[in-house]
Design a protein around this motif. Structure first.
Motif, short mmCIF file in Angstrom:
data_model
loop_
_atom_site.label_atom_id
_atom_site.label_comp_id
_atom_site.label_asym_id
_atom_site.label_seq_id
_atom_site.Cartn_x
_atom_site.Cartn_y
_atom_site.Cartn_z
N PHE A 10 22.71 8.53 8.14
CA PHE A 10 21.84 9.50 7.49
C PHE A 10 20.53 8.85 7.11
CE2 PHE A 10 26.21 10.70 6.03
CZ PHE A 10 26.35 11.76 6.91
N CYS A 12 18.08 8.52 4.39
CA CYS A 12 17.96 8.74 2.95
C CYS A 12 16.60 9.33 2.58
CB CYS A 12 18.18 7.43 2.19
SG CYS A 12 19.87 6.80 2.32
N CYS A 15 16.70 12.96 2.50
CA CYS A 15 17.90 13.48 1.83
C CYS A 15 17.69 13.49 0.31
CB CYS A 15 19.11 12.65 2.23
SG CYS A 15 20.63 13.14 1.41
N GLY A 16 18.15 12.47 -0.35
CA GLY A 16 17.99 12.39 -1.81
C GLY A 16 19.13 13.03 -2.59
N ALA A 17 20.15 13.50 -1.89
CA ALA A 17 21.24 14.24 -2.55
C ALA A 17 21.92 13.43 -3.66
CB ALA A 17 22.26 14.67 -1.51
N CYS A 18 22.14 12.15 -3.42
CA CYS A 18 22.87 11.36 -4.43
C CYS A 18 22.01 11.07 -5.66
CB CYS A 18 23.41 10.07 -3.83
SG CYS A 18 22.15 8.98 -3.14
N CYS A 84 25.00 2.40 -3.51
CA CYS A 84 25.27 3.63 -2.76
C CYS A 84 24.84 3.47 -1.31
CB CYS A 84 24.52 4.79 -3.41
SG CYS A 84 24.92 6.37 -2.67
N MET A 85 25.77 3.67 -0.42
CA MET A 85 25.47 3.50 1.00
C MET A 85 25.58 4.83 1.72
SD MET A 85 24.73 0.39 1.17
CE MET A 85 24.64 0.11 2.94
N PRO A 86 24.62 5.08 2.61
CA PRO A 86 24.72 6.31 3.39
C PRO A 86 26.03 6.36 4.16
CG PRO A 86 22.87 4.92 4.14
CD PRO A 86 23.44 4.29 2.92
N CYS A 91 28.16 9.53 -1.12
CA CYS A 91 27.08 10.10 -0.33
C CYS A 91 27.52 11.45 0.25
CB CYS A 91 26.69 9.14 0.79
SG CYS A 91 25.74 9.87 2.16
N ALA A 94 27.80 14.15 -2.42
CA ALA A 94 26.50 14.63 -2.88
C ALA A 94 25.83 15.50 -1.81
CB ALA A 94 25.61 13.44 -3.23
N ARG A 95 25.92 15.07 -0.59
CA ARG A 95 25.30 15.86 0.50
C ARG A 95 25.98 17.21 0.63
NH1 ARG A 95 21.99 13.71 4.47
NH2 ARG A 95 22.94 15.12 5.97
S1 SF4 Z 1 23.29 11.18 -0.32
FE1 SF4 Z 1 23.59 9.61 1.26
S2 SF4 Z 1 22.05 10.04 2.84
FE2 SF4 Z 1 21.47 11.11 0.96
S3 SF4 Z 1 20.06 9.72 -0.08
FE3 SF4 Z 1 22.12 9.34 -0.90
S4 SF4 Z 1 22.97 7.69 0.36
FE4 SF4 Z 1 21.19 8.51 1.44
#
Ligand code: SF4
Ligand code: SF4
Length: 105
Positions: A10, A12, A15-18, A84-86, A91, A94-95
């Protein structure tokens, strides 16, 4: 050729969900005082326990969720944000919460 690990499927920065999932997430943990002192006060919660949030979105997150975002304190972000790792379970949670697919994009 990408040097990212296989789980990093993904982007990031789009995104920004987390960073907008829960005010409980961007908490301080074992950071030394000197590290926390580098985080601007306006982004720190009133009780000094973590990042300040509004509606569960970290105040240090700039941009539009799911489009283009950036951590405005990236160099000095808390440990939990570095961990936090994609593609990891948090992750994906949150997504999913923000209606983003489990697939790339
Ligand atoms: S939710 Fe996952 S993909 Fe989205 S910013 Fe956070 S780590 Fe990255
Ligand atoms: S400090 Fe940065 S990486 Fe951590 S939750 Fe806030 S915007 Fe996201």
């Amino acid at each position: 050729m990408s040097t990212l690990p296989e789980t990093a499927e993904f982007d990031c920065q789009s995104c920004g969900a987390c960073c907008a999932y829960s005010a409980e997430w961007p908490r301080f943990s074992l950071e030394p005082d000197e590290a926390l002192a580098l985080i601007p006060e306006k982004f720190v919660s009133a009780d000094l326990s973590g990042m300040a949030c509004e509606n569960d979105r970290c105040l240090a997150l700039a941009g539009e969720l799911g489009k283009h975002v950036a951590c405005t304190i990236y160099e000095v972000r808390p440990d939990v944000c570095r961990a936090c790792m994609p593609g990891d379970p948090e992750c994906l949670m949150a997504r999913s919460f923000h209606g983003m697919t489990g697939e790339r994009g």
